[in-house]
Design a protein around this motif. Structure first.
Motif, PDB file in Angstrom:
ATOM      1  N   LEU A 118       0.825  -1.204   0.000  1.00  0.00           N
ATOM      2  CA  LEU A 118       0.000   0.000   0.000  1.00  0.00           C
ATOM      3  C   LEU A 118       0.857   1.250   0.000  1.00  0.00           C
ATOM      4  O   LEU A 118       0.606   2.205  -0.745  1.00  0.00           O
ATOM      5  N   THR A 119       1.899   1.255   0.813  1.00  0.00           N
ATOM      6  CA  THR A 119       2.748   2.437   0.943  1.00  0.00           C
ATOM      7  C   THR A 119       3.696   2.587  -0.238  1.00  0.00           C
ATOM      8  O   THR A 119       4.264   3.667  -0.433  1.00  0.00           O
ATOM      9  N   ALA A 120       3.859   1.542  -1.036  1.00  0.00           N
ATOM     10  CA  ALA A 120       4.697   1.659  -2.234  1.00  0.00           C
ATOM     11  C   ALA A 120       4.145   2.716  -3.189  1.00  0.00           C
ATOM     12  O   ALA A 120       4.883   3.289  -3.998  1.00  0.00           O
ATOM     13  N   GLU A 121       2.846   3.002  -3.086  1.00  0.00           N
ATOM     14  CA  GLU A 121       2.225   4.031  -3.926  1.00  0.00           C
ATOM     15  C   GLU A 121       2.455   5.428  -3.364  1.00  0.00           C
ATOM     16  O   GLU A 121       2.110   6.418  -4.010  1.00  0.00           O
ATOM     17  N   GLY A 122       3.001   5.531  -2.174  1.00  0.00           N
ATOM     18  CA  GLY A 122       3.257   6.813  -1.536  1.00  0.00           C
ATOM     19  C   GLY A 122       2.885   6.764  -0.072  1.00  0.00           C
ATOM     20  O   GLY A 122       2.060   5.927   0.350  1.00  0.00           O
ATOM     21  N   PRO A 123       3.490   7.610   0.753  1.00  0.00           N
ATOM     22  CA  PRO A 123       3.164   7.634   2.187  1.00  0.00           C
ATOM     23  C   PRO A 123       1.678   7.885   2.412  1.00  0.00           C
ATOM     24  O   PRO A 123       1.000   8.526   1.601  1.00  0.00           O
TER      25      PRO A 123
END
Length: 518
Positions: A118-123
């Motif tokens: 999920l966080t790979a798309e952004g914080p």
């Protein structure tokens, strides 16, 4: 989606996965678990499969290790221990089997993504990060309450299902694990959610070798001395109190709070996005005191700021008293200004201050379950836990197949008897899950504790509802629509829709009920 025990894909240095006797699609393990799809191999050399329990016809995750026997002891022991803890934020463990040549654990299948994915798309935004941290802390509180340790908390084992449920999976304890390391890992999860970086770098908290299961997660931003950059230094928009709490959890010089205290604090900070403007106060700061109870500190400046402000207030108060004394000596020799009963003072006397708001201490004899549609009346045990002051203890209903009590009943409730009429400010119900729909009704008399009595009570109370119905609400339900000029003795917390605690399973779990009176 990630369903890996470690939450990570295999690294080049990972142990080789099984070859001899490798499972195949369509194979049925233990005459029950059909393997449907090989998802991936984790960093511990285990295969992770999506499967189906052919008896119960439900999806499962199957984690296989080759060989079994002694080399699988830790995995199987951790699975057995985890199976004893039932919590909505913990992945359910269904089975653990050792076949000597291979061993496998069967657990709940979570449709969704790991925090890492999920966080790979952004914080994440601070509210989402806080919500995830709260769920993880709540799961750990349940584990720690049994005396056990999870030992495997990181972005790969924190799952976010498609319906928004946060699930902590794959406990894996060893001798190096502790409850403190679990709590430090909550700080790591918050840091990762806010920044996209894992703050523990190549020194995992759990005693694993460098990079074991975690090296592929980007390390945190550090200064020239290796010091950790705070989330607010990496990105804008992180509230100071959340930044402070995260860094305190990561600071090994500051003892972390217990998991239940951390859960309560994150729950207090978990405010819906459209209500965040209401939350102005920062959290408790956890300091390196040796005292049994830690002192609440300012979110921005810590203890020195608080003590400095306190000193200034003392100086100002002393000055004010001296000034009042001087004025009385010079301009009011008879002391009339200080005498509220004198004629001159009575005309302008200030109105008396309102009584302080306080939480009413409720005893076990002041609450009971209202269940008008049940003949068995078998869901009453443990109701005293909603007023015992312990959020780890809770009263719960049976499980139902839909939110409407499987259409078996119109609702259930908890009657609160304040013993005498009181000026009520609010009623707060703390639940284990979001999604309940509830109301508060009031009445003037109790009824017999029978099905007929409960029906008569509900019928009488429903003519007077306090405030609005809270539909599909958060875990903390607050009813504050009480009239200031009225007193109340009997309050009915009534629930018509149950929260979903597992896929297709609905249950009401009430951790605590608090009544504020004046």
């Amino acid at each position: 989606m990630t369903q890996v025990g470690e939450g990570q894909e295999a690294e080049e240095s990972a142990p080789s996965v099984m070859t001899f006797g490798a499972p195949t699609v369509g194979e049925i393990l233990a005459e029950r678990y059909e393997l449907v799809e090989h998802i991936n191999d984790d960093s511990a050399g285990r295969q992770v499969w999506r499967g189906v329990d052919v008896i119960l016809r439900r999806p499962v995750a199957v984690v296989l290790r080759h060989p079994g026997g002694d080399s699988a002891t830790e995995m199987l022991q951790a699975a057995v221990a985890a199976s004893r803890v039932i919590h909505p934020n913990l992945a359910g463990v269904y089975d653990a089997i050792d076949e000597a040549e291979r061993a496998y654990v069967v657990r709940e299948w979570v449709d969704g993504r790991s925090l890492r994915e999920l966080t790979a798309e952004g914080p994440l935004d601070p509210a989402r990060a806080t919500s995830i941290g709260h769920s993880v802390a709540s799961a750990l509180a349940a584990v720690h309450a049994t005396g056990m340790v999870h030992g495997n908390v990181h972005p790969g084992t924190v799952m976010i299902s498609d319906d928004g449920r946060v699930v902590l999976a794959d406990a894996r304890t060893d001798g190096a694990d502790s409850q403190e390391s679990d709590l430090r890992a909550v700080g790591g999860v918050l840091y990762y959610a806010l920044t996209g970086h894992w703050p523990h770098g190549e020194a995992p908290l759990h005693g694993a070798t460098a990079g074991h299961g975690r090296a592929v997660i980007p390390d945190a931003v550090r200064d020239a001395n290796g010091g950790l950059a705070a989330p607010r230094q990496i990105r804008a928009g992180v509230p100071a109190y959340l930044d402070d709490l995260t860094m305190d959890l990561l600071d090994r010089q500051i003892p972390p709070p217990s998991s239940d205290v951390l859960t309560a604090e994150l729950g207090r900070l978990e405010v819906p996005a459209d209500e965040q403007y209401l939350e102005q106060a920062g959290p408790l700061r956890f300091t390196a005191d040796n005292e049994d109870e830690r002192t609440p500190l300012s979110p921005a400046g810590g203890r020195k700021v608080v003590l400095g402000i306190a000193g200034l207030l003392v100086v100002a108060l002393v000055g004010l008293l001296i000034g009042v004394t001087t004025l009385r000596g010079d301009d009011d020799p008879g002391g009339q200004a200080a005498n509220p009963t004198s004629p001159a003072a009575s005309d302008d006397a200030p109105a008396p201050a309102p009584a302080a708001v306080r939480a009413l201490k409720l005893g076990p004899d002041q609450v009971r379950v209202i269940d008008p549609d049940s003949k068995a009346r078998d869901e009453f045990d443990g109701i005293e836990k909603v007023v015992d002051g312990d959020q780890d203890e809770a009263w719960q209903t049976d499980g139902y197949y839909n939110a409407k009590f499987s259409n078996l009943k119109g609702g259930m409730g908890i009657l609160i008897d304040l013993k005498q009429p009181q000026t009520v400010k609010s009623v707060e119900a703390l639940l284990s899950n979001r999604g309940a729909t509830g109301q508060i009704y009031v009445g003037t008399a109790d009824h017999p504790s029978t099905s007929a009595g409960d029906k008569a009570l509900v019928e009488a109370f429903k003519s007077k509802q306090i405030g609005p119905t809270l539909e599909n609400h958060g875990a903390k339900m607050v009813f504050d629509g009480f009239e200031a000029d009225q007193k109340y003795q009997y309050l009915l917390f009534w629930v018509t829709d149950l929260p979903e605690i597992d896929a297709g399973k609905y249950k009401l779990i009430v951790q605590e009920i608090t009544v504020q009176v004046q």
